[in-house]
Enzyme design. Structure first.
Site, PDB file in Angstrom:
ATOM      1  N   ASP A 249      55.397  31.116  28.175  1.00 15.04           N
ATOM      2  CA  ASP A 249      56.682  31.654  28.649  1.00 15.04           C
ATOM      3  C   ASP A 249      56.528  33.054  29.219  1.00 15.04           C
ATOM      4  OD1 ASP A 249      56.131  32.571  25.975  1.00 15.04           O
ATOM      5  OD2 ASP A 249      58.187  33.313  25.847  1.00 15.04           O
TER       6      ASP A 249
ATOM      7  N   GLU B 160      56.776  32.807  23.046  1.00 16.14           N
ATOM      8  CA  GLU B 160      56.230  34.013  22.414  1.00 16.14           C
ATOM      9  C   GLU B 160      57.114  35.218  22.676  1.00 16.14           C
ATOM     10  OE1 GLU B 160      53.712  37.751  22.251  1.00 16.14           O
ATOM     11  OE2 GLU B 160      54.887  36.881  23.887  1.00 16.14           O
ATOM     12  N   GLU B 161      57.683  35.292  23.880  1.00 19.22           N
ATOM     13  CA  GLU B 161      58.449  36.479  24.264  1.00 19.22           C
ATOM     14  C   GLU B 161      59.742  36.638  23.470  1.00 19.22           C
ATOM     15  OE1 GLU B 161      57.244  38.725  25.914  1.00 19.22           O
ATOM     16  OE2 GLU B 161      55.815  37.965  27.381  1.00 19.22           O
TER      17      GLU B 161
ATOM     18  N   HIS C 129      56.657  42.579  32.068  1.00 25.73           N
ATOM     19  CA  HIS C 129      58.090  42.412  31.815  1.00 25.73           C
ATOM     20  C   HIS C 129      58.982  43.000  32.906  1.00 25.73           C
ATOM     21  CE1 HIS C 129      57.681  41.694  27.173  1.00 25.73           C
ATOM     22  NE2 HIS C 129      56.755  41.077  27.881  1.00 25.73           N
TER      23      HIS C 129
END
Length: 407
Positions: free
Chosen positions: A82, A175-176, A380
């Site tokens: 992800d 995971e994020e 990000h």
């Protein structure tokens, strides 16, 4: 001919896999299935053992030990599929910047510029090939670069017939949003030790991370007409401001670095009648971490006592803990990663993560798991980039680790 890792990255980032904290399902978004299935097909093509994706969108595959290396410890390699919901990951259009000149990088969308003056690490990438998005999305090197490097490692081990112990490969969803290992079966995975490939610069090694918690505050005020509000109104937004003022102003992300922890007010919404606050709480030191949570609890209680007709509700939830506590007895993982980076021509950089990885939780689940760099930067956001040559070096580092454990 073995495909280079950055070539795989370019393919993977075009699959939309942004995770979401809002859906309440695993995986949190359907696009992660698309990448998972593509990875299973690729693993099958490479010839790994039993490539599959389970009902929780965790991709696994194995490479049996080569003859003579059956006694080597089974080694796990993990990355996540992800991308962060902090910025759009839909419709990524990767751009190659060959022979980077060391200056600013203007992106074609949004007027965004990756400025050399803002990012000193760019000086070390002069002359190399960089990959960015077009400025309208993030790139997704976090962590599709890690996936690409693990895939390329597997291809090289097989193509070059390199000695190796049993290799266990896994790619996780979500995971994020802190849910990557939620359904991970450590025993079935079969690795004795592992590495996540989810860091930044090639040669970086991380075995210390934040202890982490989330905090949600719901405030119910008393809303009346402002003309007749004296002695009655309790403005939820002002109560929220009052609570935040009780936290140390220097303990915020913009004023901390290294091992310094923080309170990060990540969301504040509301009206006079009600307000909602969301914090993340971080500290490398467990005692200080517990102290920060206690301070939040005292602050909420103090504000509640000052406003008895309002309601202040705090919900604290631990997210993960510092993996250092679980790696103390297997520091050979860090030592071998250092040696592997040196063999690849780099000076390893061992530094604490100001964040966390799947490896932090996996370490507490019985799979010691430090984190390695990927050759990606500025994660990000739209200024994210990766370096093709650093990705090649990461593959070399992984190969060196495999060799060291095979010995």
């Amino acid at each position: 001919m073995v495909m280079r890792a950055y070539e795989r990255l370019i393919k993977y980032v075009q699959i939309y896999t942004t995770s979401s904290e809002e859906t309440g399902v695993t995986p949190s978004t359907p696009g992660q299935w698309d990448l998972a299935r593509a990875l299973v097909d690729e693993l099958k093509g490479l010839g790994l053992e039993n490539p599959s994706v389970n009902g929780h969108c965790i991709v696994t595959a194995w490479l049996p030990a080569s003859p003579g290396c059956e006694g080597a410890p089974a080694l796990g390699l993990l990355a996540h599929m992800d991308t962060a919901p902090a910025f759009s990951g839909e419709g990524v259009k990767p751009i190659l910047h060959e022979h980077y000149d060391g200056g600013d990088i203007a992106l074609p969308q949004g007027g965004r510029v990756i400025k050399a003056a803002d990012f000193p690490f760019l000086a070390g990438l002069k002359g190399k090939t960089l990959i960015t998005a077009d400025g309208s999305t993030l790139l997704g090197a976090d962590d599709k670069a890690g996936i690409a490097e693990i895939m390329t490692l597997c291809e090289r081990v097989i193509a070059e017939n390199l000695p190796h112990g049993r290799l266990c490969v896994a790619f996780t969803p979500d995971e994020e949003i802190g849910e990557g290992p939620d359904h991970f079966d450590v025993a079935a995975f079969g690795a004795k030790y592992a590495y996540t490939v989810d860091g930044s610069a090639a040669g970086s090694i991380e075995y210390e991370n934040f202890n982490a918690a989330s905090a949600k505050v719901d405030i119910t005020g008393v809303s009346v007409h402002p003309g007749t509000a004296k002695g009655v109104m309790e403005n939820a937004l002002l109560i929220a401001q009052e609570l935040n003022s009780l936290l140390p102003p220097e303990a915020v992300p913009a004023r901390t670095e290294g091992y310094e922890g923080f309170f990060h007010l990540d969301a504040l919404t509301g009206t006079t009648a009600s307000a909602h606050m969301e914090y993340i709480v971080r500290d490398h030191d467990r005692e200080k971490f517990e102290g920060k949570k206690a301070l939040l609890e005292r602050s909420a209680a103090q504000v509640q006592a000052a406003h008895p007709t309002a309601r202040v509700e705090l919900a604290l939830k631990d997210s993960y803990y510092n993996m250092k506590e679980k790696l103390a007895d297997c520091m050979h993982l860090v030592d071998n990663a250092r040696r592997a980076a040196e063999l690849a021509g780099l000076t390893p950089a061992v530094e604490p993560i100001r964040g966390g990885t799947d490896g932090a939780r996996l370490s507490y689940m019985g799979l010691p798991c430090p984190n390695l760099g990927t050759g990606g930067y500025n994660f990000h956001g739209p200024l994210e980039l990766a370096c093709a040559e650093e990705m090649d070096t990461v593959v070399d580092i992984l190969l060196n680790i495999v060799r060291l454990y095979a010995e």
